[in-house]
Write a protein that holds these residues in place. Structure first.
Motif, PDB file in Angstrom:
ATOM      1  N   ALA A  27       0.804  -1.059  -0.062  1.00 19.12           N
ATOM      2  CA  ALA A  27      -0.041   0.038   0.005  1.00 19.12           C
ATOM      3  C   ALA A  27       0.732   0.998   0.029  1.00 19.12           C
ATOM      4  N   LYS A  28       2.008   1.268   0.760  1.00 19.38           N
ATOM      5  CA  LYS A  28       2.612   2.400   0.756  1.00 19.38           C
ATOM      6  C   LYS A  28       3.750   2.761  -0.491  1.00 19.38           C
ATOM      7  N   ASN A  29       3.563   1.718  -1.178  1.00 17.48           N
ATOM      8  CA  ASN A  29       4.577   1.685  -2.411  1.00 17.48           C
ATOM      9  C   ASN A  29       3.844   1.763  -3.683  1.00 17.48           C
ATOM     10  N   GLY A  30       2.726   2.106  -3.803  1.00 17.48           N
ATOM     11  CA  GLY A  30       1.949   2.551  -5.073  1.00 17.48           C
ATOM     12  C   GLY A  30       1.125   1.169  -5.520  1.00 17.48           C
ATOM     13  N   ALA A  31       1.244   0.231  -5.065  1.00 14.95           N
ATOM     14  CA  ALA A  31       0.359  -0.793  -5.379  1.00 14.95           C
ATOM     15  C   ALA A  31      -1.125  -0.573  -4.815  1.00 14.95           C
ATOM     16  N   ASN A  32      -2.335  -1.228  -5.688  1.00 13.70           N
ATOM     17  CA  ASN A  32      -3.665  -1.109  -5.084  1.00 13.70           C
ATOM     18  C   ASN A  32      -4.417  -2.388  -5.034  1.00 13.70           C
ATOM     19  N   PHE A  33      -3.617  -3.621  -5.647  1.00 12.61           N
ATOM     20  CA  PHE A  33      -4.275  -4.688  -5.990  1.00 12.61           C
ATOM     21  C   PHE A  33      -3.393  -5.854  -5.612  1.00 12.61           C
ATOM     22  N   PHE A  34      -3.969  -7.125  -5.038  1.00 19.24           N
ATOM     23  CA  PHE A  34      -3.247  -8.313  -4.531  1.00 19.24           C
ATOM     24  C   PHE A  34      -4.165  -9.444  -5.166  1.00 19.24           C
ATOM     25  N   ARG A  35      -3.583 -10.594  -5.034  1.00 18.15           N
ATOM     26  CA  ARG A  35      -4.436 -11.868  -5.310  1.00 18.15           C
ATOM     27  C   ARG A  35      -4.065 -12.803  -4.103  1.00 18.15           C
ATOM     28  N   THR A  36      -4.835 -13.618  -3.643  1.00 23.10           N
ATOM     29  CA  THR A  36      -4.546 -14.638  -2.677  1.00 23.10           C
ATOM     30  C   THR A  36      -5.552 -15.701  -2.525  1.00 23.10           C
ATOM     31  N   TRP A  37      -4.884 -16.747  -2.042  1.00 26.46           N
ATOM     32  CA  TRP A  37      -5.605 -18.054  -2.094  1.00 26.46           C
ATOM     33  C   TRP A  37      -6.281 -18.589  -0.707  1.00 26.46           C
ATOM     34  N   MET A  38      -7.275 -19.425  -0.961  1.00 27.42           N
ATOM     35  CA  MET A  38      -7.839 -20.389   0.061  1.00 27.42           C
ATOM     36  C   MET A  38      -7.427 -21.551  -0.210  1.00 27.42           C
ATOM     37  N   CYS A  39      -6.360 -22.315   0.566  1.00 26.77           N
ATOM     38  CA  CYS A  39      -6.093 -23.646   0.604  1.00 26.77           C
ATOM     39  C   CYS A  39      -5.766 -24.271   1.828  1.00 26.77           C
ATOM     40  N   TYR A  40      -5.319 -25.388   1.914  1.00 31.95           N
ATOM     41  CA  TYR A  40      -4.918 -26.172   3.284  1.00 31.95           C
ATOM     42  C   TYR A  40      -4.019 -25.186   4.065  1.00 31.95           C
ATOM     43  N   TRP A  41      -3.308 -24.542   3.685  1.00 35.07           N
ATOM     44  CA  TRP A  41      -2.218 -23.944   4.549  1.00 35.07           C
ATOM     45  C   TRP A  41      -2.543 -22.523   4.508  1.00 35.07           C
ATOM     46  N   ASN A  42      -3.431 -22.086   3.809  1.00 33.90           N
ATOM     47  CA  ASN A  42      -3.863 -20.433   4.001  1.00 33.90           C
ATOM     48  C   ASN A  42      -5.228 -20.329   3.938  1.00 33.90           C
ATOM     49  N   LEU A  43      -5.951 -19.454   4.962  1.00 36.75           N
ATOM     50  CA  LEU A  43      -7.398 -19.451   5.082  1.00 36.75           C
ATOM     51  C   LEU A  43      -8.140 -20.776   4.743  1.00 36.75           C
ATOM     52  N   PRO A  44      -7.983 -21.642   5.363  1.00 37.79           N
ATOM     53  CA  PRO A  44      -8.576 -23.178   4.931  1.00 37.79           C
ATOM     54  C   PRO A  44      -9.815 -23.528   5.303  1.00 37.79           C
TER      55      PRO A  44
END
Length: 537
Positions: A154-171
């Motif tokens: 956010a502090k370096n000019g980006a406004n977007f990202f992509r993230t997953w649901m999987c068995y090691w992240n947000l499961p």
């Protein structure tokens, strides 16, 4: 229904409104909408009917707490009531109302054209960012969390990202987790630690004004030697499906997945910073073997996406963008699904092909196209290729900025680029992107550029021309650059150097045969430049 209580003391347009609803209603599984469901039926100030799913929070049949989370897209008076459905029996609460006060917030993102998305308030948006597929796994540096990575973006000019649901992240649907110190195994229908972390993620993105694509599933889930053995859809784990194909074809499996979609919309759909729901990461990698033999019929995958995207559009009152992705092999018919708002592909080892990808798909399917992942390599993030990684990272962003896509290509290997301090580079891309949007108010016209060896892309935005020039070779290159331009006008030309964000006035140019010509234009090897040509009134 025992009681319904509006939590907010004041209701604001584009801000979360929350209710607590207490029920005395029998159920075995409160997440199974075939058994029990609670909806909030609203009529907006303009008279538009809205149906919002509510979700179970805690309790048992004799006394359960449910919640509704809603974001008003209009200012003014809303009428509403709750509807409880248990099989064929329904119960309605007393109708009442609230008033949403107008704000200057932008609202939700929607499809606009090939180049931009559009907020509810009409403001245009182009996504600039990267994949942050997951927080650090058990064998990775602890620092790579959302709380570290997202503020850095956010502090370096980006406004977007992509993230997953999987068995090691947000499961969310995984009872057995792996490769994580953040989550533990759980017997719950939806994983309580995943719910808590997703709540935190949404709050964090709201506070940082970052927008994200939530990938609800990934190809590894449906691989026999991958996630399938622990899948909650697998009959061996109490699920309905014997095979990954049956995940797509069995009615019981589809109903289970719809329970997930309903819960996700009910609990987190209120967030204006969730830009898009993505069904699958690289679903083709589940459909094919490594030798490209078919494992799951294309028709099953396409029909499933057709049904799930239609259902998701039906239950989402905000009409979030909907998408899915492939690695490199198309699934027959999937690009034409009407409820999929934009199509996606991933590109590795061939970043130079990115500019040519968009016209082909756009001409065939008439939809926005997004490169959801790209990278110098897909096998690993070996730092011995560091300089090549950096060069590829930079040019991929510029290739996207000068192409018809609402989200610029998003690099993978976010940990590598954090280590290499590449995140500040987004500032350079954002600077030119902002100028493009301001100059043309969303108008983009691609302009052919004549060069010899330099890579060149150009767009006209309003009364400004933007030209991207890149020397892909290792040697200095000097040549003539020219492109067609409006005649009978006076122009000023300046250069922008992305690595330093420095501007310089360009005096050595001429207008010949309706073309702006730069003779003896020189770029060092592996260097790039943006030219900005303004019409002087």
């Amino acid at each position: 229904m025992q009681s319904t209580a509006l939590v907010n003391t004041s209701v604001q347009q584009y801000k979360k409104v929350e209710w607590n609803i207490k029920l005395n209603a029998a159920f075995t599984n409160p997440y199974n909408q075939q058994e029990i469901k609670l909806d909030l039926l609203l009529t907006s100030p303009s008279g538009k009917p809205l149906l919002l799913p509510c979700y179970f929070e805690e309790g048992k049949s004799a006394a359960s707490l449910w919640k509704a989370r809603f974001t008003p897209q209009e200012a003014g008076k809303y009428n509403y009531q709750f509807i409880l459905t248990q099989k064929s029996k329904t119960e309605e609460s007393t109708a009442t109302s609230f008033t949403a006060n107008a704000t200057n917030e932008t609202g939700f993102l929607h499809k606009n054209d090939l180049w931009t998305f559009e907020f509810d308030n009409g403001k245009l948006f182009r996504g600039i960012g990267e994949n942050i597929g997951w927080e650090s796994r058990s064998f990775e540096k602890d620092k790579w969390t959302y709380n570290y990575l997202l503020p850095t973006l956010a502090k370096n000019g980006a406004n977007f990202f992509r993230t997953w649901m999987c068995y090691w992240n947000l499961p969310l649907e995984w009872k057995k987790v792996s490769s994580t110190k953040r989550y533990t195994n759980s017997d719950h229908y939806f994983h309580p630690q995943a719910i808590k972390r997703m709540d935190e993620l949404v709050n964090l993105t709201d506070s940082l004004n970052l927008y994200f694509m939530l990938t609800l599933d990934w190809h590894g889930h449906l691989m026999q030697n991958g996630g399938w053995k622990n899948s909650s859809y697998n009959v061996l784990n109490g699920g309905p499906a014997k095979t990954p194909t049956e995940f797509f074809t069995l009615q019981a499996a589809m109903e289970k997945y719809k329970n997930k979609l309903r819960y996700v919309v009910a609990r987190w759909g209120y967030s204006t910073h969730i830009a898009a729901w993505e069904f699958f990461n690289e679903v083709d990698n589940a459909a094919f073997t490594a030798q490209d033999s078919m494992l799951i019929p294309h028709a099953a995958i396409t029909q499933w996406h057709q049904e799930m995207s239609r259902y998701l559009k039906d239950i989402d009152p905000y009409q979030h963008l909907v998408t899915t992705s492939i690695s490199h092999r198309d699934i027959l018919g999937m690009n034409s699904i009407p409820y999929i708002d934009f199509n996606q592909k991933h590109i590795y080892k061939h970043t130079e092909k990115i500019p040519a990808i968009y016209p082909d798909y756009i001409q065939t399917f008439g939809k926005p196209y997004v490169v959801g992942e790209f990278g110098y390599r897909w096998e690993d993030a070996d730092p011995k290729y560091g300089e090549a990684w950096d060069f590829d990272y930079k040019r991929g962003l510029w290739y996207g900025l000068f192409s018809p896509t609402p989200i610029l290509p998003m690099t993978w290997w976010w940990e590598l680029f954090d280590d290499r301090n590449m995140t500040p580079y987004f500032n350079s891309v954002k600077e030119i992107s902002d100028q493009m949007l301001a100059a043309g108010n969303g108008s983009f016209a691609q302009i052919p550029v004549v060069t010899n060896k330099l890579h060149a892309q150009a767009v006209k935005c309003g009364n400004k021309y933007f030209v991207y020039l890149l020397n892909n070779s290792n040697e200095k290159n000097e040549e003539t650059v020219s492109f067609e331009i409006s005649t009978g006008k006076k122009f000023s030309v300046q250069s922008f150097t992305p690595d330093t964000r420095n501007y310089a006035k360009v005096n050595s140019f001429s207008i010949e045969n309706k073309h702006l010509v730069l003779d003896h234009f020189a770029l060092e090897g592996k260097k790039d430049m943006v030219l900005i040509i303004s019409i002087i009134k």
